[in-house]
Motif scaffolding. Structure first.
Motif, PDB file in Angstrom:
ATOM      1  N   GLN A  10       7.753   8.404   8.427  1.00 53.26           N
ATOM      2  CA  GLN A  10       6.658   8.385   9.419  1.00 53.26           C
ATOM      3  C   GLN A  10       5.573   8.991   8.845  1.00 53.26           C
ATOM      4  OE1 GLN A  10       8.840   9.701  13.008  1.00 53.26           O
ATOM      5  NE2 GLN A  10       8.579   7.629  13.951  1.00 53.26           N
ATOM      6  N   GLN A  11       5.682  10.028   8.426  1.00 52.10           N
ATOM      7  CA  GLN A  11       4.743  10.920   7.876  1.00 52.10           C
ATOM      8  C   GLN A  11       4.094  10.243   6.504  1.00 52.10           C
ATOM      9  OE1 GLN A  11       3.688  13.583   9.233  1.00 52.10           O
ATOM     10  NE2 GLN A  11       1.946  14.175   7.840  1.00 52.10           N
ATOM     11  N   LEU A  12       4.980   9.742   5.761  1.00 52.17           N
ATOM     12  CA  LEU A  12       4.373   8.963   4.524  1.00 52.17           C
ATOM     13  C   LEU A  12       3.840   7.825   4.972  1.00 52.17           C
ATOM     14  CD1 LEU A  12       4.769   8.608   1.594  1.00 52.17           C
ATOM     15  CD2 LEU A  12       6.695   7.379   1.888  1.00 52.17           C
ATOM     16  N   ILE A  13       3.955   7.106   5.946  1.00 52.47           N
ATOM     17  CA  ILE A  13       3.284   6.062   6.526  1.00 52.47           C
ATOM     18  C   ILE A  13       1.860   6.410   6.962  1.00 52.47           C
ATOM     19  CG2 ILE A  13       3.053   4.206   8.453  1.00 52.47           C
ATOM     20  CD1 ILE A  13       6.396   4.044   8.018  1.00 52.47           C
ATOM     21  N   LYS A  14       1.813   7.467   7.545  1.00 51.05           N
ATOM     22  CA  LYS A  14       0.517   8.150   8.140  1.00 51.05           C
ATOM     23  C   LYS A  14      -0.434   8.291   7.035  1.00 51.05           C
ATOM     24  CE  LYS A  14       2.105   9.825  12.534  1.00 51.05           C
ATOM     25  NZ  LYS A  14       2.324  11.175  13.279  1.00 51.05           N
ATOM     26  N   VAL A  22      -6.280   1.652   0.433  1.00 52.53           N
ATOM     27  CA  VAL A  22      -5.026   1.513  -0.380  1.00 52.53           C
ATOM     28  C   VAL A  22      -4.017   0.605   0.490  1.00 52.53           C
ATOM     29  CG1 VAL A  22      -3.024   3.166  -0.911  1.00 52.53           C
ATOM     30  CG2 VAL A  22      -5.275   3.863  -1.435  1.00 52.53           C
ATOM     31  N   CYS A  23      -4.003   0.541   1.452  1.00 54.09           N
ATOM     32  CA  CYS A  23      -3.127  -0.433   2.251  1.00 54.09           C
ATOM     33  C   CYS A  23      -3.364  -1.816   1.878  1.00 54.09           C
ATOM     34  CB  CYS A  23      -3.307  -0.310   3.776  1.00 54.09           C
ATOM     35  SG  CYS A  23      -2.828   1.418   4.406  1.00 54.09           S
ATOM     36  N   ALA A  24      -4.631  -2.153   1.506  1.00 59.17           N
ATOM     37  CA  ALA A  24      -5.080  -3.589   1.354  1.00 59.17           C
ATOM     38  C   ALA A  24      -4.269  -4.015  -0.179  1.00 59.17           C
ATOM     39  CB  ALA A  24      -6.295  -3.750   1.288  1.00 59.17           C
ATOM     40  N   LEU A  25      -4.048  -3.015  -1.020  1.00 61.46           N
ATOM     41  CA  LEU A  25      -3.342  -3.705  -2.324  1.00 61.46           C
ATOM     42  C   LEU A  25      -2.141  -4.186  -2.156  1.00 61.46           C
ATOM     43  CD1 LEU A  25      -4.455  -0.213  -4.142  1.00 61.46           C
ATOM     44  CD2 LEU A  25      -5.815  -2.545  -4.309  1.00 61.46           C
ATOM     45  N   PRO A  26      -1.877  -5.153  -2.748  1.00 67.69           N
ATOM     46  CA  PRO A  26      -0.500  -6.275  -2.471  1.00 67.69           C
ATOM     47  C   PRO A  26       0.656  -5.340  -3.080  1.00 67.69           C
ATOM     48  CG  PRO A  26      -2.109  -7.518  -3.517  1.00 67.69           C
ATOM     49  CD  PRO A  26      -2.821  -6.139  -3.338  1.00 67.69           C
ATOM     50  N   LYS A  36       7.650   0.421   7.384  1.00 73.99           N
ATOM     51  CA  LYS A  36       7.451   0.518   8.676  1.00 73.99           C
ATOM     52  C   LYS A  36       8.543  -0.419   9.424  1.00 73.99           C
ATOM     53  CE  LYS A  36       2.436   0.454   8.703  1.00 73.99           C
ATOM     54  NZ  LYS A  36       1.112  -0.358   9.182  1.00 73.99           N
ATOM     55  N   GLU A  37       8.952  -1.552   9.120  1.00 76.42           N
ATOM     56  CA  GLU A  37      10.063  -2.453   9.661  1.00 76.42           C
ATOM     57  C   GLU A  37      11.390  -1.763   9.601  1.00 76.42           C
ATOM     58  OE1 GLU A  37      12.340  -6.355   8.980  1.00 76.42           O
ATOM     59  OE2 GLU A  37      10.210  -6.539   8.483  1.00 76.42           O
ATOM     60  N   THR A  38      11.834  -0.844   8.636  1.00 79.17           N
ATOM     61  CA  THR A  38      12.834  -0.148   8.426  1.00 79.17           C
ATOM     62  C   THR A  38      12.970   0.864   9.259  1.00 79.17           C
ATOM     63  OG1 THR A  38      13.075  -1.024   5.940  1.00 79.17           O
ATOM     64  CG2 THR A  38      14.482   0.861   6.635  1.00 79.17           C
ATOM     65  N   VAL A  39      11.783   1.680   9.632  1.00 76.46           N
ATOM     66  CA  VAL A  39      11.711   2.817  10.389  1.00 76.46           C
ATOM     67  C   VAL A  39      11.935   2.557  11.916  1.00 76.46           C
ATOM     68  CG1 VAL A  39      10.197   4.484  11.425  1.00 76.46           C
ATOM     69  CG2 VAL A  39      10.475   4.608   9.004  1.00 76.46           C
ATOM     70  N   THR A  40      11.300   1.210  12.200  1.00 75.85           N
ATOM     71  CA  THR A  40      11.292   0.877  13.617  1.00 75.85           C
ATOM     72  C   THR A  40      12.995   0.426  13.772  1.00 75.85           C
ATOM     73  OG1 THR A  40       9.056  -0.213  13.443  1.00 75.85           O
ATOM     74  CG2 THR A  40      10.735  -0.944  15.298  1.00 75.85           C
ATOM     75  N   ASN A  41      13.389  -0.286  12.980  1.00 78.60           N
ATOM     76  CA  ASN A  41      14.917  -0.658  13.147  1.00 78.60           C
ATOM     77  C   ASN A  41      15.758   0.737  13.178  1.00 78.60           C
ATOM     78  OD1 ASN A  41      14.270  -3.181  12.849  1.00 78.60           O
ATOM     79  ND2 ASN A  41      14.641  -3.645  10.882  1.00 78.60           N
ATOM     80  N   ASP A  42      15.553   1.704  12.265  1.00 83.03           N
ATOM     81  CA  ASP A  42      16.381   2.964  12.384  1.00 83.03           C
ATOM     82  C   ASP A  42      16.079   3.451  13.768  1.00 83.03           C
ATOM     83  OD1 ASP A  42      17.468   2.275   9.654  1.00 83.03           O
ATOM     84  OD2 ASP A  42      16.281   3.639   8.977  1.00 83.03           O
ATOM     85  N   LEU A  43      14.959   3.672  14.143  1.00 87.91           N
ATOM     86  CA  LEU A  43      14.599   4.433  15.573  1.00 87.91           C
ATOM     87  C   LEU A  43      15.473   3.469  16.604  1.00 87.91           C
ATOM     88  CD1 LEU A  43      10.947   5.193  15.006  1.00 87.91           C
ATOM     89  CD2 LEU A  43      12.809   6.653  15.425  1.00 87.91           C
TER      90      LEU A  43
END
Length: 99
Positions: A10-14, A22-26, A36-43
């Motif tokens: 979560q900290q890395l995502i922030k 940077v987030c726009a780069l493929p 993000k999806e993995t973190v959501t599933n884990d939570l």
């Protein structure tokens, strides 16, 4: 501990999202979305795992799930006639339930 790994992610995502452009780069966007999806599933799994009645079940040798099972009865036209949710592994008991 999974909780520590999730907090780190979560900290890395922030941090990554705070960097403009940077987030726009493929090469960054796709792995970030997967993280993000993995973190959501884990939570979600951490929250569910607190349920004492739920447990791991197996659909096949390679596939498992955590939670409950839904057993359904369908008529020939594939319309659901009845459904029963069971805890743990109670498949055999469902065969004796009248709908």
């Amino acid at each position: 501990m999974l909780e520590d790994e999730v907090a780190y992610c979560q900290q890395l995502i922030k941090i990554i999202e705070a960097e403009s452009g940077v987030c726009a780069l493929p090469k960054i966007k796709e792995p970030l979305n997967l993280l993000k999806e993995t973190v959501t599933n884990d939570l979600e799994n951490l929250w569910i795992s607190e349920d004492q009645d739920a447990m791991v079940g197996h659909k096949s040798v390679d596939s498992s799930f955590f939670g409950y099972k839904t057993h359904i009865e369908m008529i020939e036209e594939r319309i659901i006639k009845a459904a029963v949710v069971t805890i743990r592994n109670q498949m055999d008991q469902c065969r004796n339930i009248s709908y």
